[in-house]
Design a protein around this motif. Sequence first.
Motif, mmCIF file in Angstrom:
data_model
loop_
_atom_site.group_PDB
_atom_site.id
_atom_site.type_symbol
_atom_site.label_atom_id
_atom_site.label_comp_id
_atom_site.label_asym_id
_atom_site.label_seq_id
_atom_site.Cartn_x
_atom_site.Cartn_y
_atom_site.Cartn_z
ATOM 1 N N ALA A 43 1.146 -1.249 -0.102
ATOM 2 C CA ALA A 43 -0.146 -0.126 -0.093
ATOM 3 C C ALA A 43 0.507 0.966 0.178
ATOM 4 C CB ALA A 43 -1.660 0.311 1.226
ATOM 5 N N MET A 44 1.906 1.045 1.052
ATOM 6 C CA MET A 44 2.544 2.554 0.792
ATOM 7 C C MET A 44 3.482 2.520 -0.674
ATOM 8 S SD MET A 44 6.329 2.665 3.240
ATOM 9 C CE MET A 44 7.328 3.636 2.313
ATOM 10 N N ALA A 45 3.612 1.315 -1.824
ATOM 11 C CA ALA A 45 4.434 1.679 -3.014
ATOM 12 C C ALA A 45 3.489 2.160 -3.614
ATOM 13 C CB ALA A 45 5.287 0.400 -3.140
ATOM 14 N N LYS A 46 2.223 1.490 -3.857
ATOM 15 C CA LYS A 46 1.317 1.486 -4.885
ATOM 16 C C LYS A 46 0.468 2.593 -4.121
ATOM 17 C CE LYS A 46 -1.922 -0.940 -7.267
ATOM 18 N NZ LYS A 46 -2.950 -2.054 -7.279
ATOM 19 N N ASN A 47 -0.495 3.109 -3.237
ATOM 20 C CA ASN A 47 -0.636 4.402 -2.920
ATOM 21 C C ASN A 47 -0.240 5.516 -2.199
ATOM 22 O OD1 ASN A 47 -2.781 3.218 -4.911
ATOM 23 N ND2 ASN A 47 -2.722 1.150 -2.995
ATOM 24 N N ALA A 48 0.865 5.191 -1.107
ATOM 25 C CA ALA A 48 1.385 6.543 -0.859
ATOM 26 C C ALA A 48 0.984 5.985 0.749
ATOM 27 C CB ALA A 48 1.624 7.169 -1.146
ATOM 28 N N ASP A 49 0.736 4.957 1.015
ATOM 29 C CA ASP A 49 -0.282 4.645 2.308
ATOM 30 C C ASP A 49 -0.176 5.395 3.112
ATOM 31 O OD1 ASP A 49 -2.466 3.494 3.525
ATOM 32 O OD2 ASP A 49 -1.124 2.722 5.019
ATOM 33 N N GLU A 50 -0.458 6.601 4.242
ATOM 34 C CA GLU A 50 -0.382 7.366 5.309
ATOM 35 C C GLU A 50 0.521 6.477 6.180
ATOM 36 O OE1 GLU A 50 -2.441 9.818 6.127
ATOM 37 O OE2 GLU A 50 -2.441 11.274 4.352
ATOM 38 N N THR A 51 -0.060 5.249 6.686
ATOM 39 C CA THR A 51 -0.148 4.746 8.287
ATOM 40 C C THR A 51 1.677 4.107 7.599
ATOM 41 O OG1 THR A 51 -2.884 4.259 8.086
ATOM 42 C CG2 THR A 51 -0.850 3.048 9.532
ATOM 43 N N ALA A 52 1.343 3.287 6.061
ATOM 44 C CA ALA A 52 2.203 2.688 6.962
ATOM 45 C C ALA A 52 3.847 3.064 6.247
ATOM 46 C CB ALA A 52 2.069 1.394 5.353
ATOM 47 N N THR A 53 3.647 4.094 5.623
ATOM 48 C CA THR A 53 4.600 5.355 5.972
ATOM 49 C C THR A 53 4.863 6.198 6.486
ATOM 50 O OG1 THR A 53 3.538 5.618 3.568
ATOM 51 C CG2 THR A 53 5.666 7.182 4.556
ATOM 52 N N LEU A 54 4.261 5.930 8.125
ATOM 53 C CA LEU A 54 4.456 6.876 9.141
ATOM 54 C C LEU A 54 5.476 5.464 10.167
ATOM 55 C CD1 LEU A 54 1.472 8.996 10.597
ATOM 56 C CD2 LEU A 54 3.884 9.406 10.069
ATOM 57 N N VAL A 55 4.909 4.316 10.214
ATOM 58 C CA VAL A 55 5.382 3.174 10.102
ATOM 59 C C VAL A 55 6.936 3.133 10.258
ATOM 60 C CG1 VAL A 55 5.735 0.481 10.419
ATOM 61 C CG2 VAL A 55 3.706 1.955 10.581
ATOM 62 N N MET A 56 7.379 3.438 8.833
ATOM 63 C CA MET A 56 8.417 3.346 8.323
ATOM 64 C C MET A 56 9.257 4.792 8.493
ATOM 65 S SD MET A 56 9.034 0.238 6.546
ATOM 66 C CE MET A 56 10.419 0.918 4.800
ATOM 67 N N CYS A 57 8.756 5.353 8.861
ATOM 68 C CA CYS A 57 9.206 7.086 9.560
ATOM 69 C C CYS A 57 10.348 6.712 10.814
ATOM 70 C CB CYS A 57 8.476 8.190 9.286
ATOM 71 S SG CYS A 57 8.054 8.284 7.223
ATOM 72 N N ARG A 58 9.115 6.417 11.195
ATOM 73 C CA ARG A 58 9.270 5.319 13.469
ATOM 74 C C ARG A 58 10.282 4.881 12.911
ATOM 75 N NH1 ARG A 58 2.749 4.818 13.633
ATOM 76 N NH2 ARG A 58 2.308 7.208 13.844
ATOM 77 N N LEU A 59 10.447 3.751 12.374
ATOM 78 C CA LEU A 59 11.502 2.834 12.297
ATOM 79 C C LEU A 59 12.600 3.572 12.268
ATOM 80 C CD1 LEU A 59 10.063 -0.415 11.053
ATOM 81 C CD2 LEU A 59 10.339 0.233 13.526
ATOM 82 N N THR A 60 12.856 4.370 11.131
ATOM 83 C CA THR A 60 13.758 5.083 10.972
ATOM 84 C C THR A 60 14.485 6.298 12.205
ATOM 85 O OG1 THR A 60 12.801 5.125 8.093
ATOM 86 C CG2 THR A 60 14.847 6.679 9.508
ATOM 87 N N ILE A 61 13.427 6.752 12.466
ATOM 88 C CA ILE A 61 14.010 7.745 13.445
ATOM 89 C C ILE A 61 14.654 7.080 14.839
ATOM 90 C CG2 ILE A 61 12.293 8.799 14.433
ATOM 91 C CD1 ILE A 61 12.850 11.658 14.313
ATOM 92 N N ALA A 62 13.857 5.635 14.865
ATOM 93 C CA ALA A 62 13.824 5.053 15.892
ATOM 94 C C ALA A 62 15.582 4.441 16.348
ATOM 95 C CB ALA A 62 13.497 3.921 16.366
ATOM 96 N N ILE A 63 16.115 4.571 14.424
ATOM 97 C CA ILE A 63 16.904 3.337 14.297
ATOM 98 C C ILE A 63 18.394 4.913 14.423
ATOM 99 C CG2 ILE A 63 19.235 2.244 12.996
ATOM 100 C CD1 ILE A 63 16.640 0.903 11.829
ATOM 101 N N GLY A 64 17.770 5.446 14.147
ATOM 102 C CA GLY A 64 18.729 7.295 14.191
ATOM 103 C C GLY A 64 19.405 7.677 15.226
ATOM 104 N N VAL A 65 18.250 8.365 16.592
ATOM 105 C CA VAL A 65 18.930 8.387 18.144
ATOM 106 C C VAL A 65 18.853 7.104 18.522
ATOM 107 C CG1 VAL A 65 16.649 10.252 17.736
ATOM 108 C CG2 VAL A 65 16.201 7.784 18.393
#
Length: 265
Positions: free
Chosen positions: A99-121
């Motif tokens: 859904a993220m790749a095909k429809n830019a799903d906001e919920t899925a994209t937010l999950v990936m963003c959260r994981l990204t920032i959690a790894i970063g800090v």
Amino acid sequence: MSDSNRKEIDAFLNFFTAFDLTTPVATLADLSDGQALFEVLSLVDSDYFRPTTRMTAQNADNWVLWFSSLKRLYRLMTQYFSDVIQKPTNGLDVPDLQAMAKNADETATLVMCRLTIAIGVQCEKNKVFIDKIQGLSQTDQHHLMRVIEQIMSRAFMFDSSDVSEASMTEDDHYYRVQMEKSAILNQKETLEKVYQQLLEEHRQLQTTHDDVLSERGDLVAQLKEARREVDNRRNDGKADVMLRAEIDRLRTDLMSAKRVKTIWQ
């Protein structure tokens, strides 16, 4: 979309804008191919988070390729989370990457963003990410820090001994395993909620049952008392009848005695 989600999205967009990315991020849809996330995470470990291919004009709109790239990124993120940061991934949300790749799903994209920032800090080079966060507004900092706290608290809820043995398999299989795990955890949470609800309903029914029994006992006692009163009144009524009969008899005897006395006079 809730106001909280809107503010979280704005905070992430401002966060990614703080990086010097090849393709600027203006909306969540700009993250759908995973390239910006790969680029940010390359600051954590450029060897670990290295995309296999770069998007070109020919495949720029091919969501199938985006989906494949996101699955690889997700596998690397969860592996890094468990192997390097040494935190279990069982409690983390599993995004709908298709859904993220095909429809830019906001919920899925937010999950990936959260994981990204959690790894970063949490990585060794976390100062880069912390400086970026501190350069944002107080509102953005508040929403991002809350996201990080939620991710880490969920990670601590699960035993690290249950790290997925599929973590080193192909991306498709790994992602499928994670999706199935997520579904099972969601079902477990749902069943636990239903169980607690049924338990509460049972307690309420038991309380109601006890109240009915107590009320029934009171009514039985009241009925017995009422019957005693009726019996007493009935007995009192019989005594009254007998007394009246005795009075009538005495009156009759008295009248008879008066008549006899009159005759003898």
